[in-house]
Motif scaffolding. Structure first.
Motif, mmCIF file in Angstrom:
data_model
loop_
_atom_site.group_PDB
_atom_site.id
_atom_site.type_symbol
_atom_site.label_atom_id
_atom_site.label_comp_id
_atom_site.label_asym_id
_atom_site.label_seq_id
_atom_site.Cartn_x
_atom_site.Cartn_y
_atom_site.Cartn_z
ATOM 1 N N ASP A 91 0.513 1.395 -10.081
ATOM 2 C CA ASP A 91 -0.010 2.012 -8.876
ATOM 3 C C ASP A 91 1.122 2.755 -8.168
ATOM 4 O OD1 ASP A 91 1.562 0.041 -7.726
ATOM 5 O OD2 ASP A 91 -0.114 -1.182 -7.059
ATOM 6 N N ILE A 92 0.889 3.251 -6.954
ATOM 7 C CA ILE A 92 1.907 4.085 -6.315
ATOM 8 C C ILE A 92 3.116 3.299 -5.832
ATOM 9 C CG2 ILE A 92 0.137 5.723 -5.597
ATOM 10 C CD1 ILE A 92 0.666 4.876 -2.702
ATOM 11 N N PHE A 93 3.067 1.968 -5.952
ATOM 12 C CA PHE A 93 4.227 1.173 -5.580
ATOM 13 C C PHE A 93 5.262 1.112 -6.698
ATOM 14 C CE2 PHE A 93 0.900 -0.641 -2.777
ATOM 15 C CZ PHE A 93 1.437 -0.207 -1.580
ATOM 16 N N GLY A 94 4.887 1.532 -7.898
ATOM 17 C CA GLY A 94 5.830 1.745 -8.970
ATOM 18 C C GLY A 94 6.521 0.511 -9.511
ATOM 19 N N VAL A 95 7.623 0.754 -10.202
ATOM 20 C CA VAL A 95 8.332 -0.312 -10.913
ATOM 21 C C VAL A 95 9.295 -1.088 -10.012
ATOM 22 C CG1 VAL A 95 8.123 0.789 -13.171
ATOM 23 C CG2 VAL A 95 10.098 1.307 -11.728
ATOM 24 N N LYS A 96 9.257 -0.823 -8.715
ATOM 25 C CA LYS A 96 10.017 -1.641 -7.773
ATOM 26 C C LYS A 96 9.127 -2.688 -7.109
ATOM 27 C CE LYS A 96 13.351 2.018 -6.707
ATOM 28 N NZ LYS A 96 13.956 2.850 -5.634
ATOM 29 N N PHE A 97 7.850 -2.617 -7.395
ATOM 30 C CA PHE A 97 6.874 -3.512 -6.773
ATOM 31 C C PHE A 97 6.719 -4.763 -7.624
ATOM 32 C CE2 PHE A 97 2.184 -4.232 -5.724
ATOM 33 C CZ PHE A 97 2.455 -4.845 -4.508
ATOM 34 N N SER A 98 6.947 -5.915 -7.025
ATOM 35 C CA SER A 98 6.989 -7.161 -7.790
ATOM 36 C C SER A 98 5.708 -7.430 -8.563
ATOM 37 C CB SER A 98 7.287 -8.336 -6.853
ATOM 38 O OG SER A 98 6.327 -8.415 -5.816
ATOM 39 N N ASN A 99 4.550 -7.110 -7.982
ATOM 40 C CA ASN A 99 3.280 -7.358 -8.678
ATOM 41 C C ASN A 99 3.246 -6.666 -10.031
ATOM 42 O OD1 ASN A 99 2.886 -8.182 -6.023
ATOM 43 N ND2 ASN A 99 0.719 -7.638 -6.023
ATOM 44 N N ASN A 100 3.742 -5.435 -10.062
ATOM 45 C CA ASN A 100 3.736 -4.674 -11.311
ATOM 46 C C ASN A 100 4.692 -5.270 -12.340
ATOM 47 O OD1 ASN A 100 1.831 -2.773 -10.408
ATOM 48 N ND2 ASN A 100 3.412 -1.596 -9.367
ATOM 49 N N LEU A 101 5.848 -5.731 -11.879
ATOM 50 C CA LEU A 101 6.808 -6.343 -12.790
ATOM 51 C C LEU A 101 6.249 -7.636 -13.383
ATOM 52 C CD1 LEU A 101 10.140 -5.859 -10.788
ATOM 53 C CD2 LEU A 101 8.927 -4.247 -12.279
ATOM 54 N N LEU A 102 5.619 -8.433 -12.547
ATOM 55 C CA LEU A 102 5.039 -9.689 -13.028
ATOM 56 C C LEU A 102 3.886 -9.436 -13.982
ATOM 57 C CD1 LEU A 102 5.110 -11.682 -9.663
ATOM 58 C CD2 LEU A 102 6.713 -11.853 -11.573
ATOM 59 N N GLY A 122 11.641 7.130 -9.276
ATOM 60 C CA GLY A 122 12.355 6.321 -8.306
ATOM 61 C C GLY A 122 11.902 6.546 -6.876
ATOM 62 N N ASP A 123 10.727 7.112 -6.723
ATOM 63 C CA ASP A 123 10.222 7.434 -5.390
ATOM 64 C C ASP A 123 8.805 6.897 -5.196
ATOM 65 O OD1 ASP A 123 10.134 8.601 -2.840
ATOM 66 O OD2 ASP A 123 9.210 10.434 -3.638
ATOM 67 N N PRO A 124 8.631 5.573 -5.292
ATOM 68 C CA PRO A 124 7.310 4.995 -5.044
ATOM 69 C C PRO A 124 6.996 5.013 -3.552
ATOM 70 C CG PRO A 124 8.911 3.238 -5.264
ATOM 71 C CD PRO A 124 9.647 4.527 -5.549
ATOM 72 N N ALA A 125 5.804 4.621 -3.200
ATOM 73 C CA ALA A 125 5.484 4.444 -1.786
ATOM 74 C C ALA A 125 6.470 3.425 -1.206
ATOM 75 C CB ALA A 125 4.053 3.956 -1.620
ATOM 76 N N PRO A 126 7.149 3.744 -0.133
ATOM 77 C CA PRO A 126 8.224 2.893 0.373
ATOM 78 C C PRO A 126 7.708 1.659 1.107
ATOM 79 C CG PRO A 126 7.894 4.758 1.826
ATOM 80 C CD PRO A 126 6.986 4.984 0.646
ATOM 81 N N PRO A 127 8.553 0.654 1.252
ATOM 82 C CA PRO A 127 8.143 -0.570 1.941
ATOM 83 C C PRO A 127 7.620 -0.330 3.352
ATOM 84 C CG PRO A 127 10.179 -0.949 0.750
ATOM 85 C CD PRO A 127 9.903 0.519 0.660
ATOM 86 N N TYR A 128 8.192 0.659 4.056
ATOM 87 C CA TYR A 128 7.742 0.869 5.428
ATOM 88 C C TYR A 128 6.327 1.438 5.505
ATOM 89 C CZ TYR A 128 8.970 5.859 4.922
ATOM 90 O OH TYR A 128 9.053 7.158 4.508
ATOM 91 N N ALA A 129 5.770 1.809 4.343
ATOM 92 C CA ALA A 129 4.384 2.291 4.331
ATOM 93 C C ALA A 129 3.385 1.153 4.520
ATOM 94 C CB ALA A 129 4.095 3.011 3.018
ATOM 95 N N PHE A 130 3.824 -0.069 4.236
ATOM 96 C CA PHE A 130 2.927 -1.216 4.343
ATOM 97 C C PHE A 130 2.419 -1.340 5.790
ATOM 98 C CE2 PHE A 130 5.339 -3.667 0.774
ATOM 99 C CZ PHE A 130 5.014 -2.659 -0.112
ATOM 100 N N ASN A 131 1.098 -1.349 5.906
ATOM 101 C CA ASN A 131 0.472 -1.500 7.218
ATOM 102 C C ASN A 131 0.897 -0.422 8.216
ATOM 103 O OD1 ASN A 131 -1.049 -3.943 6.690
ATOM 104 N ND2 ASN A 131 0.928 -4.996 6.668
ATOM 105 N N ASN A 132 1.269 0.723 7.705
ATOM 106 C CA ASN A 132 1.736 1.811 8.567
ATOM 107 C C ASN A 132 0.797 3.009 8.444
ATOM 108 O OD1 ASN A 132 3.054 3.742 10.022
ATOM 109 N ND2 ASN A 132 4.919 3.746 8.783
ATOM 110 N N PRO A 133 -0.172 3.140 9.366
ATOM 111 C CA PRO A 133 -1.131 4.246 9.280
ATOM 112 C C PRO A 133 -0.488 5.607 9.485
ATOM 113 C CG PRO A 133 -1.383 3.084 11.350
ATOM 114 C CD PRO A 133 -0.435 2.270 10.523
ATOM 115 N N LYS A 134 0.774 5.639 9.958
ATOM 116 C CA LYS A 134 1.454 6.917 10.165
ATOM 117 C C LYS A 134 2.168 7.407 8.911
ATOM 118 C CE LYS A 134 2.146 6.162 15.114
ATOM 119 N NZ LYS A 134 3.144 6.090 16.213
#
Length: 291
Positions: A91-102, A122-134
Motif C-alpha cells: 500500500d502507500i505506506f511502502g516498505v517502511k511500514f511494519s505491517n507490510n514487512l510482517l 523511498g517516499d511512502p506516505a509519511p508518519p505525520y500523515a496518520f490521522n492528519n486530514p491536512k
C-alpha cells in the motif's frame, strides 16, 4: 498459530489494553482522508483507503538491492524453489511500514521467496500523515504515477530473471493492487492475488484484464469496502466468474471488513481478524494451487 486477538503466523502476542507484550506490538490508529489521482485516471473516494491499525514487531527479512532498487526480502528458512519469486506490492505506506514487512515474513514462512520492491522510491506516505486530514495525498500521488513507480518493479523483475528466476507470482494491496493487475495484463506474472485494490474502474479495468491476462486471479474483498462495493464486486464476477476467465478466478468477500482489512485490519475486531487471517490463508492456498 495465533493467540486470542493476536497477529498471525509466528508473530504471536497477547493483548494488554493498548499494548502487545513480548514482541511489543503496538496498536496504532492510521486514518487519513485519501483522494488519489494517477495516470490510471481513477479517483479514490474511499475514506477508508488507508485507515487501519499498525503492528510494530520484529521483521525477520533483509533489505537488499535488486536492479538498483531497494527491496525488503523474506527468505524461507527451509528449502524453496529459487526459480520462483513472489512479488509483494505494498500500500502507500511502502516498505517502511511494519505491517507490510510482517506480511512479507508471513509469506516467507509459508515457503515463498518474497520480494517487496520499494517502488515508491523511498517516499511512502509519511508518519505525520496518520490521522492528519491536512496531509496532501493528491500532491503525494502526483509524484507516484505509474510512469515513476512502474519502472522500479520492472527493474527488480529483470534482476531476478538474471538470477535464474523463471516464474513470478504477484500479490498487491490497495495502491499496489492496481500494479499487480497491470503486471498480469502485461503477462509478466503467472499468478495474481489482489486484496482491496484502489485505482480501478469497474467494469473497465476487469474487462481489460479478461482480454489481456493469463494468470489465475484471486480477489480478496470485504463487504464494507467503500472503494469497490459489493454490487461492483458482483460485476467483476460477471466478467471473470463462471469459467469465463479460463485461467481461473475466485473472489472472497469477508463480512464486516472495510477497505484495507488484509494489511491493516483491526485484530481486536472479530470479523476483521477473521477476514485478515482468512484472506492470508486463501492467498497461500491459491499460490499452492497455481504456483
Amino acid at each position: 498459530m495465533t493467540l486470542l486477538a493476536g497477529y498471525r503466523l509466528g508473530h504471536r502476542f497477547r493483548f494488554e489494553q493498548t499494548h502487545y507484550n513480548s514482541q511489543r506490538y503496538l496498536r496504532v490508529s492510521i486514518a487519513f482522508i485519501s483522494h488519489l489521482r494517477s495516470t490510471h485516471k481513477v479517483e479514490m473516494s474511499c475514506s477508508d483507503c488507508v485507515a487501519g491499525k499498525q503492528y510494530l514487531g520484529s521483521p525477520q527479512g533483509k533489505t537488499e538491492i535488486l536492479g538498483g532498487v531497494s527491496c525488503y526480502i523474506g527468505t524461507p528458512t527451509g528449502e524453496y524453489d529459487s526459480t520462483k519469486a513472489l512479488i509483494l506490492l505494498t500500500d502507500i505506506f511502502g516498505v517502511k511500514f511494519s505491517n507490510n514487512l510482517l506480511l512479507v515474513d508471513d509469506f516467507a514462512k509459508k515457503g515463498y521467496w518474497t520480494i517487496a520492491p520499494d517502488y515508491l522510491h523511498g517516499d511512502p506516505a509519511p508518519p505525520y500523515a496518520f490521522n492528519n486530514p491536512k496531509f496532501n495525498v493528491q500532491a503525494w500521488t502526483q509524484n507516484h504515477t505509474p510512469e515513476v513507480t512502474r519502472p522500479p518493479i520492472d527493474k527488480v523483475i529483470q534482476a531476478l530473471k538474471g538470477q535464474g528466476v523463471t516464474s513470478f507470482a504477484v500479490t498487491g494491496y490497495c495502491f499496489g493492487g492496481r500494479y499487480a493487475i497491470d503486471l498480469a495484463c502485461d503477462q509478466v506474472v503467472d499468478v495474481i492475488v489482489v486484496a482491496h485494490p484502489s485505482q480501478v474502474v469497474v467494469p473497465t479495468t476487469f474487462e481489460t484484464f479478461a482480454q489481456k491476462a493469463k494468470a489465475p486471479f484471486l480477489l480478496e474483498m470485504g463487504n464494507e469496502d467503500n472503494e469497490i462495493s459489493v454490487s461492483q464486486q458482483e460485476e467483476i464476477d460477471a466478467i471473470l466468474g463462471g469459467g469465463k476467465y479460463a485461467p481461473g478466478y475466485k473472489r472472497d468477500c469477508w463480512p464486516g471488513c472495510p477497505h484495507g482489512f488484509s494489511v491493516r485490519g483491526d485484530m481486536l475486531e472479530p470479523q476483521q481478524f477473521a477476514g485478515k487471517e482468512g484472506s492470508f490463508i486463501n492467498s497461500t492456498a491459491w499460490l499452492q494451487l497455481y504456483f
